[in-house]
Motif scaffolding. Structure first.
Motif, PDB file in Angstrom:
ATOM      1  N   SER A 134      -9.427  18.218 -11.444  1.00  0.00           N
ATOM      2  CA  SER A 134      -8.498  18.308 -12.577  1.00  0.00           C
ATOM      3  C   SER A 134      -7.419  19.326 -12.244  1.00  0.00           C
ATOM      4  O   SER A 134      -7.702  20.413 -11.738  1.00  0.00           O
ATOM      5  N   GLY A 135      -6.171  18.960 -12.532  1.00  0.00           N
ATOM      6  CA  GLY A 135      -5.060  19.846 -12.211  1.00  0.00           C
ATOM      7  C   GLY A 135      -3.920  19.674 -13.183  1.00  0.00           C
ATOM      8  O   GLY A 135      -4.131  19.422 -14.377  1.00  0.00           O
ATOM      9  N   SER A 136      -2.717  19.812 -12.679  1.00  0.00           N
ATOM     10  CA  SER A 136      -1.524  19.694 -13.522  1.00  0.00           C
ATOM     11  C   SER A 136      -1.416  18.290 -14.091  1.00  0.00           C
ATOM     12  O   SER A 136      -1.801  17.299 -13.462  1.00  0.00           O
ATOM     13  N   GLY A 137      -0.883  18.192 -15.298  1.00  0.00           N
ATOM     14  CA  GLY A 137      -0.756  16.910 -15.964  1.00  0.00           C
ATOM     15  C   GLY A 137       0.372  16.066 -15.395  1.00  0.00           C
ATOM     16  O   GLY A 137       1.364  16.582 -14.878  1.00  0.00           O
ATOM     17  N   TYR A 138       0.230  14.763 -15.475  1.00  0.00           N
ATOM     18  CA  TYR A 138       1.262  13.826 -15.032  1.00  0.00           C
ATOM     19  C   TYR A 138       1.071  12.521 -15.793  1.00  0.00           C
ATOM     20  O   TYR A 138       0.074  12.336 -16.505  1.00  0.00           O
ATOM     21  N   ARG A 139       2.017  11.616 -15.628  1.00  0.00           N
ATOM     22  CA  ARG A 139       1.931  10.307 -16.284  1.00  0.00           C
ATOM     23  C   ARG A 139       1.843   9.224 -15.205  1.00  0.00           C
ATOM     24  O   ARG A 139       2.811   9.001 -14.481  1.00  0.00           O
ATOM     25  N   LEU A 140       0.696   8.608 -15.133  1.00  0.00           N
ATOM     26  CA  LEU A 140       0.508   7.546 -14.166  1.00  0.00           C
ATOM     27  C   LEU A 140       1.306   6.316 -14.591  1.00  0.00           C
ATOM     28  O   LEU A 140       1.225   5.887 -15.750  1.00  0.00           O
ATOM     29  N   LEU A 141       2.091   5.786 -13.659  1.00  0.00           N
ATOM     30  CA  LEU A 141       2.969   4.641 -13.917  1.00  0.00           C
ATOM     31  C   LEU A 141       3.992   4.927 -15.016  1.00  0.00           C
ATOM     32  O   LEU A 141       4.568   4.019 -15.602  1.00  0.00           O
ATOM     33  N   GLY A 142       4.200   6.220 -15.299  1.00  0.00           N
ATOM     34  CA  GLY A 142       5.222   6.613 -16.242  1.00  0.00           C
ATOM     35  C   GLY A 142       4.800   6.703 -17.689  1.00  0.00           C
ATOM     36  O   GLY A 142       5.583   7.170 -18.523  1.00  0.00           O
ATOM     37  N   PHE A 143       3.578   6.282 -18.020  1.00  0.00           N
ATOM     38  CA  PHE A 143       3.202   6.301 -19.444  1.00  0.00           C
ATOM     39  C   PHE A 143       1.756   6.741 -19.697  1.00  0.00           C
ATOM     40  O   PHE A 143       1.427   7.157 -20.800  1.00  0.00           O
ATOM     41  N   LEU A 144       0.870   6.690 -18.701  1.00  0.00           N
ATOM     42  CA  LEU A 144      -0.535   7.019 -18.919  1.00  0.00           C
ATOM     43  C   LEU A 144      -0.783   8.492 -18.573  1.00  0.00           C
ATOM     44  O   LEU A 144      -0.767   8.855 -17.395  1.00  0.00           O
ATOM     45  N   PRO A 145      -1.001   9.360 -19.572  1.00  0.00           N
ATOM     46  CA  PRO A 145      -1.192  10.786 -19.272  1.00  0.00           C
ATOM     47  C   PRO A 145      -2.551  11.051 -18.636  1.00  0.00           C
ATOM     48  O   PRO A 145      -3.592  10.645 -19.161  1.00  0.00           O
ATOM     49  N   LEU A 146      -2.542  11.728 -17.493  1.00  0.00           N
ATOM     50  CA  LEU A 146      -3.761  12.060 -16.767  1.00  0.00           C
ATOM     51  C   LEU A 146      -3.652  13.464 -16.184  1.00  0.00           C
ATOM     52  O   LEU A 146      -2.551  14.009 -16.044  1.00  0.00           O
ATOM     53  N   ARG A 147      -4.794  14.010 -15.804  1.00  0.00           N
ATOM     54  CA  ARG A 147      -4.848  15.299 -15.116  1.00  0.00           C
ATOM     55  C   ARG A 147      -5.718  15.235 -13.861  1.00  0.00           C
ATOM     56  O   ARG A 147      -5.964  16.266 -13.223  1.00  0.00           O
ATOM     57  N   THR A 148      -6.192  14.051 -13.512  1.00  0.00           N
ATOM     58  CA  THR A 148      -7.078  13.888 -12.355  1.00  0.00           C
ATOM     59  C   THR A 148      -6.255  13.652 -11.093  1.00  0.00           C
ATOM     60  O   THR A 148      -5.366  12.790 -11.075  1.00  0.00           O
ATOM     61  N   HIS A 149      -6.561  14.407 -10.048  1.00  0.00           N
ATOM     62  CA  HIS A 149      -5.901  14.268  -8.746  1.00  0.00           C
ATOM     63  C   HIS A 149      -6.927  13.871  -7.692  1.00  0.00           C
ATOM     64  O   HIS A 149      -8.115  14.184  -7.824  1.00  0.00           O
ATOM     65  N   ALA A 165       0.826  -1.207   0.000  1.00  0.00           N
ATOM     66  CA  ALA A 165       0.000   0.000   0.000  1.00  0.00           C
ATOM     67  C   ALA A 165       0.863   1.261   0.000  1.00  0.00           C
ATOM     68  O   ALA A 165       0.577   2.217  -0.735  1.00  0.00           O
ATOM     69  N   LEU A 166       1.923   1.274   0.799  1.00  0.00           N
ATOM     70  CA  LEU A 166       2.808   2.441   0.843  1.00  0.00           C
ATOM     71  C   LEU A 166       3.483   2.667  -0.502  1.00  0.00           C
ATOM     72  O   LEU A 166       3.572   3.813  -0.984  1.00  0.00           O
ATOM     73  N   HIS A 167       3.951   1.595  -1.121  1.00  0.00           N
ATOM     74  CA  HIS A 167       4.607   1.742  -2.420  1.00  0.00           C
ATOM     75  C   HIS A 167       3.617   2.129  -3.518  1.00  0.00           C
ATOM     76  O   HIS A 167       3.979   2.865  -4.445  1.00  0.00           O
ATOM     77  N   ALA A 168       2.377   1.647  -3.407  1.00  0.00           N
ATOM     78  CA  ALA A 168       1.371   2.022  -4.404  1.00  0.00           C
ATOM     79  C   ALA A 168       1.102   3.524  -4.367  1.00  0.00           C
ATOM     80  O   ALA A 168       0.922   4.172  -5.405  1.00  0.00           O
ATOM     81  N   ILE A 169       1.087   4.101  -3.176  1.00  0.00           N
ATOM     82  CA  ILE A 169       0.880   5.549  -3.052  1.00  0.00           C
ATOM     83  C   ILE A 169       2.032   6.306  -3.708  1.00  0.00           C
ATOM     84  O   ILE A 169       1.825   7.300  -4.416  1.00  0.00           O
ATOM     85  N   ILE A 170       3.257   5.825  -3.492  1.00  0.00           N
ATOM     86  CA  ILE A 170       4.417   6.495  -4.085  1.00  0.00           C
ATOM     87  C   ILE A 170       4.437   6.312  -5.598  1.00  0.00           C
ATOM     88  O   ILE A 170       4.709   7.260  -6.345  1.00  0.00           O
ATOM     89  N   VAL A 171       4.128   5.109  -6.069  1.00  0.00           N
ATOM     90  CA  VAL A 171       4.121   4.864  -7.514  1.00  0.00           C
ATOM     91  C   VAL A 171       3.077   5.737  -8.201  1.00  0.00           C
ATOM     92  O   VAL A 171       3.315   6.273  -9.293  1.00  0.00           O
ATOM     93  N   CYS A 172       1.929   5.905  -7.567  1.00  0.00           N
ATOM     94  CA  CYS A 172       0.852   6.742  -8.120  1.00  0.00           C
ATOM     95  C   CYS A 172       0.887   8.142  -7.527  1.00  0.00           C
ATOM     96  O   CYS A 172      -0.167   8.728  -7.235  1.00  0.00           O
ATOM     97  N   ALA A 173       2.088   8.669  -7.343  1.00  0.00           N
ATOM     98  CA  ALA A 173       2.240   9.983  -6.700  1.00  0.00           C
ATOM     99  C   ALA A 173       1.500  11.073  -7.458  1.00  0.00           C
ATOM    100  O   ALA A 173       0.959  12.000  -6.855  1.00  0.00           O
ATOM    101  N   GLY A 174       1.470  10.991  -8.777  1.00  0.00           N
ATOM    102  CA  GLY A 174       0.795  12.015  -9.552  1.00  0.00           C
ATOM    103  C   GLY A 174      -0.685  12.123  -9.219  1.00  0.00           C
ATOM    104  O   GLY A 174      -1.255  13.225  -9.256  1.00  0.00           O
ATOM    105  N   PHE A 175      -1.315  10.994  -8.883  1.00  0.00           N
ATOM    106  CA  PHE A 175      -2.731  11.000  -8.539  1.00  0.00           C
ATOM    107  C   PHE A 175      -2.953  11.523  -7.123  1.00  0.00           C
ATOM    108  O   PHE A 175      -3.874  12.300  -6.869  1.00  0.00           O
TER     109      PHE A 175
END
Length: 350
Positions: free
Chosen positions: A90-105, A16-26
């Motif tokens: 909706s906010g600043s853009g990021y890439r979930l898991l390094g490749f999926l572009p999203l703007r949802t936080h 769970a802790l690592h999942a939060i860090i991996v999905c930091a953009g969200f």
């Protein structure tokens, strides 16, 4: 088996802790390098469910901060300006898991930023930088531990399996590395390498450096396991039937080292995360503006920050749950490994 529920519990916590860090953009509400120079060193903004008039709100909110009268760096809550927290904004853009572009936080606000852990000297949100910084520090620790264990398996396995002069030579080199003060060796190696490099090159330099200095102890542990495993009856029987060195190593000896390797991995990862933090804190790691847990603490080298802004210490506490999780997992893995070896010996000896 009593250790299995403990192992699963620690594994779930760490996952769970690592999942939060991996999905930091969200989970991070803002861009970690976005600056707000008008609001440096904002203190953490507490969340409320009840307003100043005593009314209960279903949605959490924070009060905007304003400068306290007669000061230039002391803030207080402005009870006339509540800032509602909105979920899935909706906010600043990021890439979930390094490749999926999203703007949802997960959360955010419209007019005023909610800084849960305050801001730094450039007005950057500390909570967002903490989550993004964990990606650098944890990945450096994991990759560094993988490099160390790979070297340890190669050196310790060769020394224990072949023995003779090769064992003597490899163990003398191992003892030399164990005798050296690895922290100072780490500083020396990193200082010898170029300082003005891109963040990506600096990251891989750190991984290479910390992975190259800690292999001696895993190598000795692997050697001891291999020395014991190669003399067991089922290995002798396989060798008598004409099994090759590769088959013996892959089928019988390497599985015996798995518990040691996994236990060492859970011990080495937090150590190497701390090594990356130390290098970045001293300016030898990943440079700004890319966040890591080490350079988040680098501002504490300034006395004014050290004594005035207590929330700048908070990134140091981020590693505590990870360290406790890894050490708890190491303890449960050791118990699991002992039980597995007993069971394996019984099956193969039958």
């Amino acid at each position: 088996m009593r250790s299995r529920p403990t192992f699963v519990r620690w594994l779930v916590i760490l996952g769970a802790l690592h999942a939060i860090i991996v999905c930091a953009g969200f989970f991070a509400p803002y861009d970690p390098i976005e600056q707000d120079r008008k609001n440096p060193y904002l203190p953490p903004m507490p969340l409320h469910l009840m307003d100043a008039q005593g009314r209960l709100h279903l949605r959490p909110f924070a009060y905007a901060l304003k400068l306290r009268e007669g000061t230039f760096d002391q803030y207080e809550q402005d009870f006339t300006h509540p800032v509602p927290m909105k979920l899935f904004t909706s906010g600043s853009g990021y890439r979930l898991l390094g490749f999926l572009p999203l703007r949802t936080h997960l959360f955010g606000s419209e007019d005023t930023r909610i800084c849960l852990l305050g801001s730094d000297g450039y007005g950057r949100d500390q909570f967002s930088r903490l989550l993004y910084g964990g990606q650098i520090s944890l990945l450096a620790g994991i990759l560094g531990a993988a490099c160390t264990l790979l070297i340890g398996v190669c050196v310790g396995g060769a020394a224990g399996y072949f023995g003779g002069w090769r064992d003597d030579a490899l163990m003398r080199i191992t003892e030399l590395f164990m005798a050296l003060p690895w922290l100072y060796l780490l500083f020396a190696l990193r200082a010898f390498l170029p300082l003005s490099v891109s963040p990506l090159k600096a990251f891989f330099l750190i991984v290479a450096v910390i992975g190259a200095v800690g292999w001696a102890r895993p190598a000795r542990l692997v050697r001891g396991v291999v020395l014991s495993a190669k003399e067991r009856d089922f290995v002798r029987a396989a060798r008598g039937f004409g099994a090759t060195h590769g088959y013996l190593w892959r089928r019988h000896i390497l599985p015996e080292t798995s518990s040691v390797l996994w236990t060492q991995a859970t011990i080495l990862v937090p150590q190497f995360v701390l090594a990356e933090m130390t290098l970045s804190f001293l300016g030898l790691g990943v440079p700004e503006p890319v966040p890591s847990w080490g350079n988040l603490l680098s501002s504490l080298q300034q006395y004014s920050v050290l004594v005035s802004y207590w929330w700048m210490y908070l990134p140091a506490l981020a590693m505590v749950p990870f360290f406790l999780g890894y050490l708890g997992l190491a303890s449960s893995l050791q118990e699991q490994g002992e039980a597995y070896k007993i069971e394996r010996r019984g099956i193969l000896g039958a």
